[in-house]
Every structure is written in C-alpha cells, then in structure tokens.
Design a protein around this motif. Structure first.
Motif, mmCIF file in Angstrom:
data_model
loop_
_atom_site.group_PDB
_atom_site.id
_atom_site.type_symbol
_atom_site.label_atom_id
_atom_site.label_comp_id
_atom_site.label_asym_id
_atom_site.label_seq_id
_atom_site.Cartn_x
_atom_site.Cartn_y
_atom_site.Cartn_z
ATOM 1 N N PRO A 124 -15.277 21.593 23.331
ATOM 2 C CA PRO A 124 -13.864 21.189 23.444
ATOM 3 C C PRO A 124 -12.959 22.143 22.685
ATOM 4 O O PRO A 124 -13.283 22.572 21.570
ATOM 5 N N GLY A 125 -11.850 22.487 23.307
ATOM 6 C CA GLY A 125 -10.941 23.460 22.726
ATOM 7 C C GLY A 125 -11.236 24.882 23.105
ATOM 8 O O GLY A 125 -10.436 25.794 22.826
ATOM 9 N N GLY A 126 -12.356 25.107 23.748
ATOM 10 C CA GLY A 126 -12.762 26.455 24.122
ATOM 11 C C GLY A 126 -12.099 26.947 25.391
ATOM 12 O O GLY A 126 -11.278 26.248 26.003
ATOM 13 N N SER A 127 -12.491 28.144 25.794
ATOM 14 C CA SER A 127 -11.893 28.803 26.956
ATOM 15 C C SER A 127 -12.963 29.424 27.839
ATOM 16 O O SER A 127 -14.059 29.761 27.376
ATOM 17 N N LEU A 128 -12.598 29.576 29.091
ATOM 18 C CA LEU A 128 -13.416 30.293 30.063
ATOM 19 C C LEU A 128 -12.483 31.039 30.996
ATOM 20 O O LEU A 128 -11.318 30.664 31.154
ATOM 21 N N ARG A 129 -13.033 32.059 31.651
ATOM 22 C CA ARG A 129 -12.298 32.743 32.710
ATOM 23 C C ARG A 129 -13.139 32.683 33.977
ATOM 24 O O ARG A 129 -14.215 33.280 34.047
ATOM 25 N N LEU A 130 -12.647 31.940 34.944
ATOM 26 C CA LEU A 130 -13.322 31.843 36.225
ATOM 27 C C LEU A 130 -12.821 32.959 37.141
ATOM 28 O O LEU A 130 -11.631 33.291 37.118
ATOM 29 N N SER A 131 -13.719 33.509 37.931
ATOM 30 C CA SER A 131 -13.369 34.566 38.873
ATOM 31 C C SER A 131 -13.828 34.181 40.265
ATOM 32 O O SER A 131 -14.800 33.433 40.422
ATOM 33 N N CYS A 132 -13.135 34.706 41.252
ATOM 34 C CA CYS A 132 -13.506 34.461 42.640
ATOM 35 C C CYS A 132 -13.287 35.750 43.415
ATOM 36 O O CYS A 132 -12.140 36.182 43.604
ATOM 37 N N ALA A 133 -14.368 36.353 43.857
ATOM 38 C CA ALA A 133 -14.296 37.586 44.640
ATOM 39 C C ALA A 133 -14.222 37.243 46.121
ATOM 40 O O ALA A 133 -14.992 36.411 46.606
ATOM 41 N N VAL A 134 -13.304 37.898 46.812
ATOM 42 C CA VAL A 134 -13.052 37.607 48.220
ATOM 43 C C VAL A 134 -13.371 38.822 49.070
ATOM 44 O O VAL A 134 -13.005 39.945 48.715
ATOM 45 N N SER A 135 -14.011 38.587 50.195
ATOM 46 C CA SER A 135 -14.302 39.678 51.120
ATOM 47 C C SER A 135 -14.148 39.196 52.552
ATOM 48 O O SER A 135 -14.114 37.987 52.800
ATOM 49 N N GLY A 136 -14.014 40.134 53.454
ATOM 50 C CA GLY A 136 -13.994 39.803 54.862
ATOM 51 C C GLY A 136 -12.624 39.602 55.473
ATOM 52 O O GLY A 136 -12.504 39.290 56.647
ATOM 53 N N ARG A 137 -11.597 39.788 54.686
ATOM 54 C CA ARG A 137 -10.237 39.566 55.190
ATOM 55 C C ARG A 137 -9.295 40.277 54.239
ATOM 56 O O ARG A 137 -9.583 40.435 53.054
ATOM 57 N N THR A 138 -8.143 40.693 54.767
ATOM 58 C CA THR A 138 -7.161 41.341 53.902
ATOM 59 C C THR A 138 -6.689 40.361 52.836
ATOM 60 O O THR A 138 -6.019 39.369 53.129
ATOM 61 N N PHE A 139 -7.049 40.649 51.605
ATOM 62 C CA PHE A 139 -6.815 39.710 50.503
ATOM 63 C C PHE A 139 -5.340 39.400 50.320
ATOM 64 O O PHE A 139 -4.961 38.260 50.032
ATOM 65 N N ARG A 140 -4.499 40.392 50.550
ATOM 66 C CA ARG A 140 -3.072 40.196 50.315
ATOM 67 C C ARG A 140 -2.455 39.204 51.303
ATOM 68 O O ARG A 140 -1.338 38.738 51.096
ATOM 69 N N GLN A 141 -3.167 38.875 52.366
ATOM 70 C CA GLN A 141 -2.647 37.947 53.364
ATOM 71 C C GLN A 141 -3.106 36.513 53.116
ATOM 72 O O GLN A 141 -2.881 35.639 53.954
ATOM 73 N N LEU A 142 -3.773 36.290 52.009
ATOM 74 C CA LEU A 142 -4.330 34.974 51.719
ATOM 75 C C LEU A 142 -3.647 34.329 50.517
ATOM 76 O O LEU A 142 -3.530 34.947 49.458
ATOM 77 N N GLY A 143 -3.206 33.092 50.706
ATOM 78 C CA GLY A 143 -2.842 32.296 49.548
ATOM 79 C C GLY A 143 -4.135 31.791 48.912
ATOM 80 O O GLY A 143 -5.076 31.425 49.618
ATOM 81 N N MET A 144 -4.195 31.784 47.587
ATOM 82 C CA MET A 144 -5.432 31.432 46.908
ATOM 83 C C MET A 144 -5.235 30.213 46.010
ATOM 84 O O MET A 144 -4.149 29.996 45.466
ATOM 85 N N GLY A 145 -6.304 29.455 45.861
ATOM 86 C CA GLY A 145 -6.207 28.257 45.034
ATOM 87 C C GLY A 145 -7.519 27.948 44.348
ATOM 88 O O GLY A 145 -8.578 28.451 44.722
ATOM 89 N N TRP A 146 -7.404 27.100 43.339
ATOM 90 C CA TRP A 146 -8.565 26.541 42.652
ATOM 91 C C TRP A 146 -8.475 25.024 42.734
ATOM 92 O O TRP A 146 -7.397 24.446 42.548
ATOM 93 N N PHE A 147 -9.616 24.428 43.002
ATOM 94 C CA PHE A 147 -9.756 22.978 43.023
ATOM 95 C C PHE A 147 -10.928 22.615 42.124
ATOM 96 O O PHE A 147 -11.728 23.460 41.747
ATOM 97 N N ARG A 148 -11.023 21.352 41.802
ATOM 98 C CA ARG A 148 -12.190 20.890 41.058
ATOM 99 C C ARG A 148 -12.617 19.532 41.587
ATOM 100 O O ARG A 148 -11.817 18.797 42.162
ATOM 101 N N GLN A 149 -13.873 19.250 41.373
ATOM 102 C CA GLN A 149 -14.427 17.999 41.886
ATOM 103 C C GLN A 149 -15.263 17.325 40.813
ATOM 104 O O GLN A 149 -16.199 17.926 40.262
ATOM 105 N N PHE A 150 -14.900 16.085 40.524
ATOM 106 C CA PHE A 150 -15.659 15.249 39.604
ATOM 107 C C PHE A 150 -16.701 14.496 40.407
ATOM 108 O O PHE A 150 -16.510 14.222 41.597
ATOM 109 N N PRO A 151 -17.813 14.098 39.779
ATOM 110 C CA PRO A 151 -18.856 13.372 40.507
ATOM 111 C C PRO A 151 -18.313 12.129 41.196
ATOM 112 O O PRO A 151 -17.604 11.327 40.577
ATOM 113 N N GLY A 152 -18.612 12.011 42.469
ATOM 114 C CA GLY A 152 -18.215 10.832 43.213
ATOM 115 C C GLY A 152 -16.766 10.811 43.664
ATOM 116 O O GLY A 152 -16.317 9.802 44.215
ATOM 117 N N GLU A 153 -16.047 11.915 43.433
ATOM 118 C CA GLU A 153 -14.635 11.942 43.796
ATOM 119 C C GLU A 153 -14.351 13.114 44.736
ATOM 120 O O GLU A 153 -15.167 14.016 44.886
#
Length: 122
Positions: A13-42
C-alpha cells in the motif's frame, strides 16, 4: 490489432507501478487508448483514457490524482502510472484500443489486451 500489457505485480500500500501496453497491427496514432480493471466477480470498469494525440485524458473519479495515463506514439505504447496504491486497487488491469478519439465507454473499445494483475498488499 494486438495489445500486450505488462508491468503488473505485487506492491505494498502506498507503492507505485508503471503499466505498459504495446500495440501492433494498426496505426497507433489512429487509436484512442484506455485502461480498465476488473475485480473478481464484477464487470470491467473504466480507469483512464487518452485521445489519439495524447492531449486529452479522462479518469475515473476513484483514481484521479493517483493514476496518470500517457502514450508514446513513437513507441506504439500506452502507459498507466499508478501511484499511492490502495488495497482496493487490486484487480486485473486491461488495456484497450478504440476507433473513437477518446471514450470511457467499455463497449466502444474494439480491441483488448490480455490483462496484467496488480495486487496491493502488505
């Protein structure tokens, strides 16, 4: 379009992380990007989004001021810097790509990565 998320792990608790997501197969600049999360059962919930240009961002209220989304268009990668982590942030985090400039709506995302587990525990 292929998305590969990484950077999750176990953090205190109180710590930090840096998540990364590498994208391929499409012009990246044409994509809106997002992050989602999922809790168990939700359903996946919106965390953050960034526009094609990177100039516009959106955040869920629960993460404002703690999480920062960014993108490196030259590297075809989107990032999520997660700070001041709480046990309630424990979830599987998914990156996603949309044909919409920027959106928080899960159904407007066309492509999804495989998810990376973030566990916040002492």
């Amino acid at each position: 379009v292929q998305l590969q998320a990484s950077g999750g792990g176990l953090v205190q608790p109180g710590g930090s992380l840096r998540l990364s997501c590498a994208v391929s197969g499409r012009t990246f600049r044409q994509l809106g990007m997002g992050w989602f999360r999922q809790f168990p059962g939700e359903e996946r919930e919106f965390v953050a989004a960034i526009s094609w240009s990177g100039l516009t961002t959106r955040y869920a209220d629960s993460v404002k001021g703690r999480f920062t989304i960014s993108r490196g268009n030259g590297k075809n990668t989107v990032y999520l810097q997660v700070n001041s982590l709480k046990s309630d942030d424990t979830a599987v985090y998914y990156c996603a790509a949309s044909n919409v400039v920027i959106t928080s709506a899960r159904l407007e995302y066309n492509y999804w990565g495989q998810g990376t587990q973030v566990t916040v525990s002492s």
